[in-house]
Design a protein around this motif. Sequence first.
Motif, short mmCIF file in Angstrom:
data_model
loop_
_atom_site.label_atom_id
_atom_site.label_comp_id
_atom_site.label_asym_id
_atom_site.label_seq_id
_atom_site.Cartn_x
_atom_site.Cartn_y
_atom_site.Cartn_z
N THR A 220 33.60 -49.30 -17.47
CA THR A 220 34.44 -48.58 -16.62
C THR A 220 33.99 -47.19 -16.21
O THR A 220 33.94 -46.51 -17.50
CB THR A 220 35.92 -48.84 -16.64
OG1 THR A 220 36.35 -48.14 -17.73
CG2 THR A 220 36.04 -50.45 -16.85
N PHE A 221 33.96 -46.70 -15.26
CA PHE A 221 33.63 -45.29 -14.83
C PHE A 221 35.20 -44.58 -14.85
O PHE A 221 35.88 -45.08 -13.91
CB PHE A 221 32.97 -44.94 -13.64
CG PHE A 221 32.83 -43.54 -13.24
CD1 PHE A 221 31.76 -42.94 -13.80
CD2 PHE A 221 33.73 -42.89 -12.21
CE1 PHE A 221 31.64 -41.37 -13.39
CE2 PHE A 221 33.37 -41.67 -11.78
CZ PHE A 221 32.64 -41.12 -12.57
N TRP A 222 35.34 -43.54 -15.68
CA TRP A 222 36.77 -43.13 -15.75
C TRP A 222 36.65 -41.74 -16.17
O TRP A 222 36.08 -41.32 -17.01
CB TRP A 222 37.63 -43.86 -16.97
CG TRP A 222 39.21 -43.36 -16.93
CD1 TRP A 222 39.72 -43.18 -15.76
CD2 TRP A 222 39.86 -43.35 -17.84
NE1 TRP A 222 41.11 -42.86 -16.05
CE2 TRP A 222 41.14 -43.27 -17.41
CE3 TRP A 222 39.83 -43.78 -19.21
CZ2 TRP A 222 42.39 -42.97 -18.04
CZ3 TRP A 222 40.82 -43.54 -20.15
CH2 TRP A 222 42.07 -43.47 -19.56
N VAL A 223 37.26 -40.66 -15.02
CA VAL A 223 37.49 -39.35 -15.49
C VAL A 223 39.07 -39.17 -15.36
O VAL A 223 39.53 -39.00 -14.30
CB VAL A 223 36.78 -38.46 -14.34
CG1 VAL A 223 37.09 -36.98 -14.85
CG2 VAL A 223 35.19 -39.00 -14.39
N PRO A 224 39.78 -39.38 -16.62
CA PRO A 224 41.28 -39.31 -16.49
C PRO A 224 41.87 -38.17 -15.59
O PRO A 224 42.76 -38.61 -14.95
CB PRO A 224 41.50 -39.05 -17.74
CG PRO A 224 40.34 -39.60 -18.67
CD PRO A 224 39.36 -39.29 -17.66
N GLN A 225 41.39 -37.12 -15.66
CA GLN A 225 42.06 -36.07 -15.01
C GLN A 225 41.79 -35.97 -13.42
O GLN A 225 42.54 -35.32 -12.73
CB GLN A 225 41.68 -34.64 -15.71
CG GLN A 225 42.48 -34.34 -16.85
CD GLN A 225 42.44 -32.95 -17.26
OE1 GLN A 225 41.43 -32.72 -17.92
NE2 GLN A 225 43.37 -32.01 -16.96
N LEU A 226 40.87 -36.70 -13.03
CA LEU A 226 40.50 -36.96 -11.58
C LEU A 226 41.15 -38.14 -10.91
O LEU A 226 41.48 -38.10 -9.80
CB LEU A 226 39.16 -36.82 -11.35
CG LEU A 226 38.51 -35.32 -12.05
CD1 LEU A 226 37.01 -35.46 -11.27
CD2 LEU A 226 39.03 -34.22 -11.11
N GLY A 227 41.17 -39.22 -11.76
CA GLY A 227 41.83 -40.42 -11.26
C GLY A 227 41.33 -41.58 -12.03
O GLY A 227 40.49 -41.49 -12.94
N GLY A 228 41.90 -42.71 -11.50
CA GLY A 228 41.92 -43.87 -12.38
C GLY A 228 40.30 -44.42 -12.20
O GLY A 228 39.48 -44.03 -11.84
N MET A 229 40.08 -45.59 -13.32
CA MET A 229 38.86 -46.18 -13.22
C MET A 229 38.60 -47.23 -12.54
O MET A 229 39.24 -47.74 -11.67
CB MET A 229 38.82 -46.70 -14.73
CG MET A 229 39.58 -47.49 -15.33
SD MET A 229 39.49 -48.24 -17.13
CE MET A 229 40.52 -46.96 -17.89
N GLU A 230 37.11 -47.65 -12.48
CA GLU A 230 36.64 -48.47 -11.69
C GLU A 230 35.32 -49.09 -12.72
O GLU A 230 34.81 -48.64 -13.07
CB GLU A 230 36.18 -47.88 -10.20
CG GLU A 230 35.86 -49.27 -9.45
CD GLU A 230 36.93 -49.63 -8.43
OE1 GLU A 230 37.91 -49.35 -8.73
OE2 GLU A 230 36.76 -50.93 -8.18
N TYR A 231 35.47 -50.50 -12.37
CA TYR A 231 34.31 -51.12 -13.18
C TYR A 231 32.81 -50.77 -12.58
O TYR A 231 32.82 -50.75 -11.41
CB TYR A 231 34.50 -52.63 -13.06
CG TYR A 231 35.07 -53.10 -14.16
CD1 TYR A 231 34.72 -53.64 -15.54
CD2 TYR A 231 36.59 -53.37 -14.35
CE1 TYR A 231 35.42 -54.09 -16.44
CE2 TYR A 231 37.38 -53.36 -15.16
CZ TYR A 231 36.86 -53.88 -16.31
OH TYR A 231 37.76 -54.44 -17.39
#
Lengths: 308, 658
Positions: free
Chosen positions: A179-190
């Motif tokens: 999953t691609f996740w940048v917590p401070q920018l927004g939620g993840m996606e597979y």
Amino acid sequence: MFAQRLMESYRKLVLAALAAGAGLLSAGFSFGPKYVLLHPAGPVAKSELHVFILALELMAIVAVIVLALFFYAIVRFRDTAGNTAPYTPNWHSHTLLEVSVWILPAILLLFIAIPTVKTTFSLAHLPKGKDPVVIDVTSLTWKWLFEYPKQHIATVNYAVIPANRPVLFELTADSPMNTFWVPQLGGMEYTMPNRVLPLWLEADKAGTYWGHSGQFSGVGFEKMFFNVKAVSQKSFQTWTTTTASAHPMTLAAYDRLLKQTTVGDSTYGNYPADTFPTLASGFSLTGSGMYMVMHDKKGISYIPMVGS
Amino acid sequence: MPSFVPYLVHTLFPPGVLLPDILLIDFGLICAGIGVIVLLTKTRRWGWLWYDWLTTVDHKKIAILYLIASLVMLMRGGIDALMLRAQLALPTTHFMPASQYDEVFTTHGTIMVFFMGMPFIFALFNAVVPLMIGARDVAFPRLNAMSYWLFAFGAILFNISFVIGGSPNAGWTAYPPYTGLAFNPGPGENYYFLALIIAGMGTTMTGINFLVTTLKMRAPGMSLMKMPMFVWSTMVTSALILFAFPPLTVALAMSLFDRLFGSHFFTLARGGMPMMYVNLFWLFGHPEVYILIIPLFGVFSEVVATFSKKVLFGYPVMVASIVAIMFLAYGTWVHHFFTMGAGPAVNAFFGLSTMLIAIPTGVKIFNWIFTMWGGRIQTTTAMLYQMAFIPVFMVGGATGILLAVVPADYQLHNSYFLVAHFHNVLIGGTLFGLLSGLYYWWPKMFGMKLNETQGKWAFWLFLIGFWVTFLPQYLLGLKGMTRRIYTYPLGFGWHDLNVISTFGAFIMGAAFVVLVYNIVWSLLYGERDLTGDPWDGRTLEWSLPSPVPEYNFPRIPVVHDRDAWWAMKQKGQSLADLRPEDVHDVEMPKNSPIPFLLGASFFVLGFGMTFAWWPIAIIGFVGIILCLLFSGFDYDDHHHLKADVIRQTEATLGRLQG
């Protein structure tokens, strides 16, 4: 008399618990910057945090009610000698109570459900009137490849984006799922092989935001950290121009990336055409139906699929 | 021939299974095995083992077999957990290699769900459901034994993987394409798929068996709305099993085909669709979490009424709520992957359906509290677990609602917030429920009480250990730590909370040690239960002596009330004043070696397929066919227990008139 005093202290207990709960919640906002989820840096992460906090507060109300009833019951009705509490061994039904335990939680959940649905739909669309930057993301074992289809540049394990402008990440995998996740920018996606999924994020202000994978994909998985550097629009343009003159990524270099290794950051002036699916189906961010992504000489175009 | 030997050694003992700690365990297992063999031979117990246990079809003995297996698995899964927590306590540590860590989190999850939780639940089903409904056994006793042996050999197949060939390493969910040969060449994932298929068949049969048992075997007068809540929860769970396991079996079989026969259902190459596996897995997986909790809702309903000295509050509502949960459980599976791009409409639908399921669950919590209201609460160990369950499960439910909030889930998916949430419901709900049931029904199963003081020690350690372990994990989720990560750099600020969490895990480890001590001590010195009704119980199993004789009821009782035994006691009736002329011959199922041999054949098949050694697989397959044929034409499957024998037994128990 005893019951009255007990009720008195019980009321105080509830008030104290409420105050403590509220204090804890407000303390949440003062949790340090390491609590990345509580320190959003863009509109997506902010709206996600907003519904989370709302739901948390409503759940806290439920928790206080249940805990108050529960602790009152276990203190009051203990099987001790001389307990004066009423003993009603055959009390098994109370219509009003039985109906309200269904209705009241349902009403409360409505207050969570409505903003949930609203936010879910609003996040599925790019903000209108803002031209997004498109970045094609491919998860590899165990690294991230970022390709900029318009600018024809590519990076590994870091991405540069302009602040205050939405970024459309198109996600795929040439590897096990991540999953691609940048917590401070927004939620993840597979990121999934043979699929392209869209995810839009935006940074409010310049800064470096770390990201990583949330889906286990092998022994090097814990190394799949990357940085997203948000810079001003002007610096972004400068960066893309200077990067364009860097060495291009050859097919051989891409094949090396496919190997099961971990690597550092790197930057490429161009990349081979076939490394990202040229035709793939996914769900549109701009409408509700399916779309296909088409890459050709003119750039990318979104072709809505027939019947949607 | 010479090249054959190195091939065999290399295949069976790759470097991954030759780590020093595993070799040490190997040595321990060999010593223990030799010890058991010597002990059995010296005490001449082989016949006892075979005739009394391995071939038994008695539901009460099968319950004990399930219980032993699940306690052993609880130990294994728990040691796995401690290893994981040791590895994660500090940043950038290498307590074990990354490859081993991946295997350990996989076996921890798989064992706790399939080989600890489920068999423990089946132990309770087997131990009391027939007794609660006034039956002499389950509907299909031999099938029941087959279920057990399929589970047991599935569990053995899964557990030998760390000694022979290497453990599975793709997580308990085994998402492709990582499970494909391209990324995962060893036999580990084959072990996973085959063991779960075999154990899953046993589980499906258990579902069928207990559905039929609860529908058809109830004593005269026990209408559906007079069944104890635990029996209701058994029926609902069985129905869930029946429809949940087929999609799992299909998903596992397709993954296995990708590995063994070169198909491309879920592979990276040739257009495989990994997301379809994810759909199938959670189509099973979501009902599965209710399979793991509804039986314990049943346990808590029995325990809370008994130890509050009060009738269960809102029985019809309790029934309605578990039936509602049963149906809703099939409509929420997508919430396990909101982040797979299913679109806002689909995500919103499944977010709402997930919130909906919280309503009946909340209703149950309120009803348990109202059951205590106006009662007289006795704080026995069983009741302590019930009381701890309410606040713990409420927190787990509330964080579940937070995860159902789709946009919040985008952030929390696969984070430690999620890890904390499901441990919150699985420990606070399932494990506490299992232990509550264990302390509650132990006297009925074994004829003596578990020591209460030691039990309370174990309880408090479990409860404190639980909170110390998992509260920090919620916060770690907010700090962006994701699950299954082998180690992490110092800079993220994750280390302080991880240290606390690991400390908590070891408190729970201590709790388990106390639990085992409690069991062993009580077996040796525990207070014998001479009355058969040590808790002043409400349901029919407490009308019988402890432990219960083979035939359960010398005379099938007639039920008039919901809490049948309580009502009988109120009316001054007893089942202990049997008249000799009321005792007749009883037809009982006959022991059979077939279930054990069938399980063993499945094991041979599974082992052969794991290594793609087809001759061995064929031997196993032929064994299965022979067992089924023999069993199908074996009409000598029951015997008549003579009335005189029953009278004699009842007389020794002092339950016969004259």
